[in-house]
Write a protein that holds these residues in place. Structure first.
Motif, PDB file in Angstrom:
ATOM      1  N   LEU A 391       3.926 -37.790  42.428  1.00  0.00           N
ATOM      2  CA  LEU A 391       4.418 -37.275  41.147  1.00  0.00           C
ATOM      3  C   LEU A 391       4.433 -35.763  41.102  1.00  0.00           C
ATOM      4  O   LEU A 391       5.222 -35.158  40.366  1.00  0.00           O
ATOM      5  N   ALA A 392       3.582 -35.124  41.923  1.00  0.00           N
ATOM      6  CA  ALA A 392       3.497 -33.660  41.917  1.00  0.00           C
ATOM      7  C   ALA A 392       4.788 -33.008  42.379  1.00  0.00           C
ATOM      8  O   ALA A 392       5.041 -31.833  42.077  1.00  0.00           O
ATOM      9  N   GLY A 399       4.793 -29.599  30.919  1.00  0.00           N
ATOM     10  CA  GLY A 399       3.579 -29.410  31.701  1.00  0.00           C
ATOM     11  C   GLY A 399       2.807 -30.662  32.035  1.00  0.00           C
ATOM     12  O   GLY A 399       1.934 -30.616  32.905  1.00  0.00           O
ATOM     13  N   SER A 400       3.115 -31.802  31.372  1.00  0.00           N
ATOM     14  CA  SER A 400       2.265 -32.974  31.622  1.00  0.00           C
ATOM     15  C   SER A 400       2.959 -34.326  31.500  1.00  0.00           C
ATOM     16  O   SER A 400       2.295 -35.354  31.620  1.00  0.00           O
ATOM     17  N   GLY A 413       6.339 -43.960  30.572  1.00  0.00           N
ATOM     18  CA  GLY A 413       5.924 -42.580  30.765  1.00  0.00           C
ATOM     19  C   GLY A 413       4.659 -42.471  31.575  1.00  0.00           C
ATOM     20  O   GLY A 413       3.887 -43.424  31.704  1.00  0.00           O
ATOM     21  N   VAL A 414       4.460 -41.292  32.140  1.00  0.00           N
ATOM     22  CA  VAL A 414       3.209 -40.946  32.807  1.00  0.00           C
ATOM     23  C   VAL A 414       2.707 -39.661  32.165  1.00  0.00           C
ATOM     24  O   VAL A 414       3.471 -38.702  31.991  1.00  0.00           O
ATOM     25  N   LYS A 415       1.440 -39.656  31.809  1.00  0.00           N
ATOM     26  CA  LYS A 415       0.797 -38.448  31.270  1.00  0.00           C
ATOM     27  C   LYS A 415      -0.127 -37.893  32.332  1.00  0.00           C
ATOM     28  O   LYS A 415      -1.074 -38.555  32.763  1.00  0.00           O
ATOM     29  N   LEU A 416       0.193 -36.678  32.773  1.00  0.00           N
ATOM     30  CA  LEU A 416      -0.615 -36.004  33.787  1.00  0.00           C
ATOM     31  C   LEU A 416      -1.695 -35.153  33.104  1.00  0.00           C
ATOM     32  O   LEU A 416      -1.527 -34.771  31.957  1.00  0.00           O
ATOM     33  N   PRO A 417      -2.763 -34.859  33.808  1.00  0.00           N
ATOM     34  CA  PRO A 417      -3.799 -33.994  33.210  1.00  0.00           C
ATOM     35  C   PRO A 417      -3.209 -32.658  32.817  1.00  0.00           C
ATOM     36  O   PRO A 417      -2.339 -32.104  33.514  1.00  0.00           O
ATOM     37  N   ALA A 418      -3.630 -32.123  31.686  1.00  0.00           N
ATOM     38  CA  ALA A 418      -3.099 -30.822  31.211  1.00  0.00           C
ATOM     39  C   ALA A 418      -3.521 -29.717  32.159  1.00  0.00           C
ATOM     40  O   ALA A 418      -4.591 -29.749  32.744  1.00  0.00           O
TER      41      ALA A 418
END
Length: 418
Positions: A391-392, A399-400, A413-418
């Motif tokens: 995902l990176a 941003g997330s 959806g995917v929520k990435l760490p802030a």
């Protein structure tokens, strides 16, 4: 100009009336005062209540005066349900819901002009009545055999029904009597499942005061299979944006069945009937364009949440399904849209395969890899071909956030760490 009863009939909104000719004459001799009531048994109104509010608005537009009753006392009890006894909420909870619902109903009727609406609370009069007076003055007009014959009561006799719920009809009838006396109210409207309560109020006015009143019921709104309309896979269609986002609300109407969308347009919007018929003719020629569904969703989202939220919902739907720029979506709109679809919390080291499984778009890793290699997986609307891509690699939205799509219509959806 079309008579309001003829318009209601043309829109499929007349299920029952106590005396259609007498009601028509009363409306013609008007303007009359009428009422519709809502019990605060939840913190928000829902789509079934919306139909009643829009019916009230149609009558007001025809020149008649609405009273919108919020049941501060009846909400403490609740109308009997077929499924079983209601859980009673605390007086403090009901009082807070009264205020929330009062604010909601005020969106849909006008409080200006000669026929300005008034919001009333039945706690104002029921709290002043003692038990002896209630039984003597109201209870004496209700034969128990007729109360037992009501469908919801008879269906509950075997499983059990409390005296509290059994006597609910007395309280609702008292409301009609009080509004008849205080405001000259001569018509109550409601859903057809309330018909017994509506007619009981008409009868109480006749028996107690020798007065003439009327009742009008709209049909229950159903899906094509006959089941009650108003539920989605995620739950009730609420009017409160805190319980259902404007995007999810918009999507609920976009998903309207082809067989029912014409009915919903007539019943839930103010689009002229002949225009609805024209939309349905266009739909018959090109059903894939879903023109009436888009019009329905637009009209109702604007009505309930405002034009800006309708614009945002349309923009989100376009972007999420690959026909617009995801980067144009405000984070709040994107988050609300993905919340309804499902969100997985992962970090940037997760692969596309991991994400498809975690977000529920694939039921196994092998199915996820197959979706990618067959060209059916998208990350932020860009097709991916490597199931092990992390995902990176894709810049996150705001941003997330990452939007996953499988095929044309499955998103998450995917929520990435802030």
């Amino acid at each position: 100009m079309t008579h309001v009863l003829d318009d209601l009939d043309a829109r499929g909104l007349l299920a029952h009336t106590t005396d259609a000719d007498a009601l028509r004459a009363a409306l013609d001799d008007g303007p009359i005062t009428y009422y519709v009531g809502f019990d605060p048994t939840a913190p928000s109104l829902h789509v079934g209540n919306l139909l009643q509010l829009l019916t009230a608005r149609r009558l007001q537009l025809a020149g008649h005066r609405p009273l919108i009753l919020v049941g501060g006392s009846t909400g403490l009890i609740g109308d009997p349900k077929q499924s079983g006894e209601r859980v009673m909420n605390s007086p403090e909870t009901v009082a807070s819901w009264v205020e929330r619902i009062r604010a909601q109903v005020e969106q849909f009727v006008s409080f200006e002009g000669d026929n300005a609406a008034t919001v009333v609370n039945n706690l104002d009069w029921t709290s002043q009545i003692n038990t002896i007076d209630f039984l003597r003055d109201i209870g004496k007009h209700f034969p128990v055999n007729r109360m037992l014959a009501r469908d919801v009561v008879s269906s509950r006799l075997e499983s059990g029904i409390s005296y509290t719920e059994f006597s609910y009809v007395l309280l609702q009838s008292l409301d009609f009597l009080e509004l008849y006396r205080r405001h000259g109210c001569v018509l109550q409207t409601g859903g057809s499942d309330q018909w017994g309560n509506l007619t009981a109020g008409v009868e109480l006015i006749r028996r107690s005061d020798g007065g003439k009143a009327h009742a009008l019921a709209t049909p229950l709104i159903t899906k094509a299979d006959g089941t009650k309309f108003g539920k989605t896979e995620s739950g009730t269609i609420w009017l409160d944006p805190e319980l259902m986002s404007p995007y999810a609300f918009h999507q609920a109407w976009i998903q309207a069945e082809d067989a029912k969308v014409g009915e919903y347009l007539k019943q839930f919007t103010f689009v002229p009937v002949d225009e609805v018929d024209a939309l349905m003719a266009e739909h018959a020629e090109a059903p894939g364009r879903r023109v009436p569904q888009r019009r329905l969703a637009r009209e109702l989202t604007t009505l309930v949440h405002g034009e800006a939220e309708a614009d945002a919902a349309e923009l989100a739907a376009t972007a999420l399904f690959g026909r617009g720029e995801l980067s144009d979506l405000p984070e709040s709109t994107l988050a609300a849209a993905l919340a309804g679809a499902g969100v997985a919390e992962l970090d940037g080291t997760a692969t596309i395969t991991d994400a498809l499984v975690a977000a529920g778009l694939s039921d196994s890793r092998s199915a996820a890899r197959r979706a990618v290699t067959e060209g059916g997986a998208y990350v932020n609307n860009v097709r991916v071909d490597d199931p092990e891509q992390t995902l990176a690699v894709t810049p996150a939205l705001h941003g997330s956030w990452i939007v996953l799509r499988r095929g044309k219509r499955q998103i998450a959806g995917v929520k990435l760490p802030a």
